[in-house]
Design a protein around this motif. Structure first.
Motif, mmCIF file in Angstrom:
data_model
loop_
_atom_site.group_PDB
_atom_site.id
_atom_site.type_symbol
_atom_site.label_atom_id
_atom_site.label_comp_id
_atom_site.label_asym_id
_atom_site.label_seq_id
_atom_site.Cartn_x
_atom_site.Cartn_y
_atom_site.Cartn_z
ATOM 1 N N LYS A 32 0.845 -1.211 0.000
ATOM 2 C CA LYS A 32 0.000 0.000 0.000
ATOM 3 C C LYS A 32 0.878 1.258 0.000
ATOM 4 O O LYS A 32 0.605 2.220 -0.705
ATOM 5 C CB LYS A 32 -0.920 0.005 1.241
ATOM 6 C CG LYS A 32 -2.139 -0.870 1.084
ATOM 7 C CD LYS A 32 -3.147 -0.610 2.176
ATOM 8 C CE LYS A 32 -2.848 -1.420 3.400
ATOM 9 N NZ LYS A 32 -3.849 -1.276 4.470
ATOM 10 N N LEU A 33 1.932 1.190 0.809
ATOM 11 C CA LEU A 33 2.853 2.330 0.886
ATOM 12 C C LEU A 33 3.506 2.569 -0.474
ATOM 13 O O LEU A 33 3.600 3.708 -0.945
ATOM 14 C CB LEU A 33 3.923 2.045 1.953
ATOM 15 C CG LEU A 33 4.915 3.148 2.271
ATOM 16 C CD1 LEU A 33 4.227 4.349 2.889
ATOM 17 C CD2 LEU A 33 5.999 2.650 3.239
ATOM 18 N N THR A 36 1.122 4.129 -2.953
ATOM 19 C CA THR A 36 0.886 5.539 -2.622
ATOM 20 C C THR A 36 2.035 6.408 -3.170
ATOM 21 O O THR A 36 1.789 7.421 -3.823
ATOM 22 C CB THR A 36 0.781 5.724 -1.093
ATOM 23 O OG1 THR A 36 -0.189 4.810 -0.607
ATOM 24 C CG2 THR A 36 0.386 7.132 -0.717
ATOM 25 N N VAL A 121 -2.483 9.806 0.117
ATOM 26 C CA VAL A 121 -1.915 9.574 1.456
ATOM 27 C C VAL A 121 -3.045 9.347 2.469
ATOM 28 O O VAL A 121 -2.912 8.530 3.388
ATOM 29 C CB VAL A 121 -1.008 10.754 1.886
ATOM 30 C CG1 VAL A 121 -0.397 10.506 3.245
ATOM 31 C CG2 VAL A 121 0.101 10.975 0.877
ATOM 32 N N LEU A 124 -4.115 5.815 2.412
ATOM 33 C CA LEU A 124 -3.160 4.988 3.163
ATOM 34 C C LEU A 124 -3.405 5.141 4.670
ATOM 35 O O LEU A 124 -3.419 4.160 5.415
ATOM 36 C CB LEU A 124 -1.729 5.417 2.822
ATOM 37 C CG LEU A 124 -0.617 4.694 3.570
ATOM 38 C CD1 LEU A 124 -0.409 3.293 3.005
ATOM 39 C CD2 LEU A 124 0.703 5.444 3.481
ATOM 40 N N THR A 128 -4.554 1.860 7.118
ATOM 41 C CA THR A 128 -3.359 1.183 7.656
ATOM 42 C C THR A 128 -3.101 1.636 9.083
ATOM 43 O O THR A 128 -3.021 2.845 9.341
ATOM 44 C CB THR A 128 -2.123 1.514 6.778
ATOM 45 O OG1 THR A 128 -2.519 1.495 5.414
ATOM 46 C CG2 THR A 128 -1.004 0.537 6.993
ATOM 47 N N ILE A 133 2.205 0.369 9.567
ATOM 48 C CA ILE A 133 3.098 1.307 8.878
ATOM 49 C C ILE A 133 4.517 1.166 9.427
ATOM 50 O O ILE A 133 5.488 1.126 8.679
ATOM 51 C CB ILE A 133 2.574 2.758 9.026
ATOM 52 C CG1 ILE A 133 1.345 2.935 8.122
ATOM 53 C CG2 ILE A 133 3.653 3.782 8.657
ATOM 54 C CD1 ILE A 133 0.721 4.295 8.150
ATOM 55 N N LEU B 97 2.063 10.162 7.174
ATOM 56 C CA LEU B 97 1.456 8.874 6.829
ATOM 57 C C LEU B 97 0.124 8.619 7.509
ATOM 58 O O LEU B 97 -0.669 7.826 7.029
ATOM 59 C CB LEU B 97 2.432 7.740 7.155
ATOM 60 C CG LEU B 97 3.718 7.699 6.327
ATOM 61 C CD1 LEU B 97 4.568 6.511 6.719
ATOM 62 C CD2 LEU B 97 3.410 7.619 4.843
ATOM 63 N N ILE B 104 3.885 13.019 0.990
ATOM 64 C CA ILE B 104 4.777 11.871 1.196
ATOM 65 C C ILE B 104 6.094 12.072 0.427
ATOM 66 O O ILE B 104 7.157 11.693 0.892
ATOM 67 C CB ILE B 104 4.063 10.558 0.795
ATOM 68 C CG1 ILE B 104 4.749 9.346 1.387
ATOM 69 C CG2 ILE B 104 3.925 10.403 -0.708
ATOM 70 C CD1 ILE B 104 3.891 8.098 1.369
#
Lengths: 255, 329
Positions: A32-33, A36, A121, A124, A128, A133, B97, B104
């Protein structure tokens, strides 16, 4: 202090949302990170004035918001401050571009780039949990001290909240009928809050140590916890390709 | 001051990540070296404190805008610049985050603008040098206000610089800067007084919690040298990388000359002019910030680095001369 209370409660709401059960929440956090970052990188790399390319990029957040039923209204409320900042910066282009139309297009581009990357973001963030994370950061070898500090900050916020409540209540009991906290004692108030929180944090940390916790030893708890499933790969490669197609959609369609 | 992703292009964002990573590795190395278990708890709670403080926006009177604490100065005055920098990284990662506050891709730039200056310029240089000759409430107030104002101005300046280097807006550099600096001056002053109030209270009640108040030890001096080397490396990195993004358009003076005369350079003839031009040609080892007879980007980068080294060398030499003259007198 109601502001801090409100803000911290909102934080708990996001945490609750992130911890809820759902197929997107269950997806591998690292994937997922990655998606993103991939999406944001492609979105911000779109040249100025290419508003048409940006319109294609809306598809990613739009699909996620609709399919996974993420509240758009709540999202807008949470990110409203960023709207103002982007608007203020964008509006200057109206006056400094060669023509007003060009300025308007540039302003819209800037605005859309900002909103789209924030939405990515946000997706995410609400799907999450902090632990996931942090574990994703561990997997990509972010130093343990930084990961541990992130987790401690997050956990200690609760301590801070309780201390704030206790001190505020004590203050109001000693100063009845007073509206707000007197400016003269702001420094003492914040300093006292900080010192009391430090003391409590030490107690918590000592008890962690007594139970065998050692910050310099890298946590292994995450190992085996994140099994990469087929759906994770489908998600990763699927969206990676779709995002590239969205980014260069206008070239493919010869628009 | 949290920058959004829209304000940066990937090259500038990547460069800022690289700079930040370098400082983070250095800070990590230093924290590990002077490992104290007790600090870990402090890092966590101070991080939570600044995180919560950043959530509260205060109004800037007369402007219709608001600001919030950056906290780099406060954290570093308690934990030291290295641990403070790592804690600020933690805060900014959580904000990015988990709350989508700050982009980001812009995370590297945000860490640089908000944490680096606060921790390394604010605490390691300003706080330290003001409190070197003794601690008092007055000195703490001066150090806090000066530290917050200077670091916020530097942060605001870099936000403008990074945005302009990313070429995302047609807003002129000076106009953007004219908006950014005054508002951050006001925010810096408010932050400075809040920081001073908290630190004065800590000084009165638990002064042992403050960082850097016992100065002059060997270890301190070593750490100061470390800070200076980080700043040196940073200067080189900025000179080497940002020079590549420099605009090829004429500068303000050249632009004005071009508008008046039709050319960016004025041609003068005569023996004296020719003699000086010949001397300059011989002396200039990197004419127009490039290798002689070459237009490669390596030349621009190399010129930036060499320029930074020479400037640092001249400044050091001047300082040595001033010190020697003072001693003699």
């Amino acid at each position: 202090m109601s502001n801090i209370d409100k803000a911290l409660h909102e934080m708990c709401d996001i945490e609750k949302e992130a911890g809820s059960e759902g197929s997107l929440n269950a997806m591998h956090p690292l994937f997922k990170l990655f998606i993103t970052i991939w999406y944001v990188a492609f979105t911000v790399s779109i040249p100025n004035y290419k508003l048409d390319s940006l319109i294609f990029m809306i598809i990613y957040p739009l699909v996620i918001f609709i399919v996974w039923d993420i509240s758009f209204v709540k999202c807008l409320k949470r990110i409203k401050v960023i709207f103002v900042a982007l608007f203020l910066l964008g509006i200057g282009n109206l006056f400094f571009s060669k023509t007003v139309l060009m300025g308007l297009i540039l302003m819209l581009c800037l605005f859309m780039k900002g909103i789209l990357s924030i939405l990515a973001v946000y997706i995410l963030a609400v799907t999450t949990r902090i632990e996931d994370i942090c574990n994703a950061l561990r997997i990509i070898r972010v130093p343990e001290l930084i990961v541990m500090v992130i987790m401690l900050i997050y956990r200690y916020i609760n301590i801070l909240l309780k201390e704030t409540k206790r001190i505020t209540e004590a203050y109001y009991m000693l100063a009845p009928n007073q509206k707000g906290i007197n400016v003269k004692v702001w420094g003492q108030f914040a300093g006292q809050l900080m010192l009391r929180s430090i003391d409590r944090a030490h107690i918590v940390y000592d008890s962690m140590n007594v139970r065998g916790y050692e910050w310099s030893v890298k946590s292994q708890a995450y190992r085996g916890k994140y099994i990469v499933k087929r759906i994770d790969f489908v998600w990763l490669f699927g969206w990676s390709i779709v995002i590239v197609l969205l980014r260069f959609g206008t070239y493919f369609l010869n628009i | 001051m949290h920058m959004s992703d829209a304000l940066l292009n990937p090259i500038v964002a990547g460069s800022m990540y690289a700079l930040t990573t370098g400082v983070a590795v250095y800070s990590l190395h230093n924290v590990r070296k002077s490992e104290e278990q007790i600090k870990v708890a402090e890092m966590g709670i101070m991080g939570a404190f600044v995180f919560a403080a950043q959530m509260i926006n205060f109004s800037i009177p007369g402007t219709g805008s608001s600001g919030h604490l950056c906290g780099g100065m406060l954290i570093s005055a308690m934990l030291g610049p290295h641990a403070g920098f790592l804690t600020m990284i933690g805060i900014l990662i959580i904000q990015c985050l988990l709350f989508a506050d700050g982009g980001i891709m812009a995370l590297g730039a945000n860490i640089w603008n908000m944490a680096f200056f606060g921790c390394f310029v604010g605490a390691a240089i300003i706080w330290r040098s003001i409190l070197k000759k003794g601690v008092s409430k007055k000195r703490i107030i001066i150090a806090s206000v000066a530290g917050c104002v200077v670091t916020l101005q530097l942060g605001a300046f870099f936000v403008t610089l990074e945005t302009m280097a990313s070429n995302v807006t047609e807003l002129p550099f000076q106009t953007f800067l004219a908006f950014m600096l005054p508002i951050h001056l006001a925010i810096g002053l408010v932050e400075g007084f809040i920081t001073a109030a908290i630190l004065c209270f800590v000084y009165e009640t638990r002064s042992e919690l403050l960082w850097g108040i016992e100065s002059g030890t060997k270890e301190d001096r070593k750490s100061y040298a470390g800070v200076m080397s980080v700043l040196g490396v940073t200067a080189l990195a900025v000179a080497g990388m940002f020079s590549l993004m420099a605009s090829s358009h004429p500068d303000g003076l050249e632009w004005s000359v071009e508008k008046v005369t039709g050319s960016t350079e004025l041609v003068k003839s005569g023996e004296v002019y020719e003699a000086f031009a010949s001397i300059q040609e011989k002396l200039a080892i990197l004419p127009d910030y490039a290798f002689k007879n070459s237009d490669t980007i390596a030349g621009t980068s190399f010129s930036g680095i060499i320029g930074a080294i020479i400037v640092a060398g001249i400044c050091t030499l001047l300082c040595v001369i001033v010190r020697l003259t003072k001693k003699k007198s």
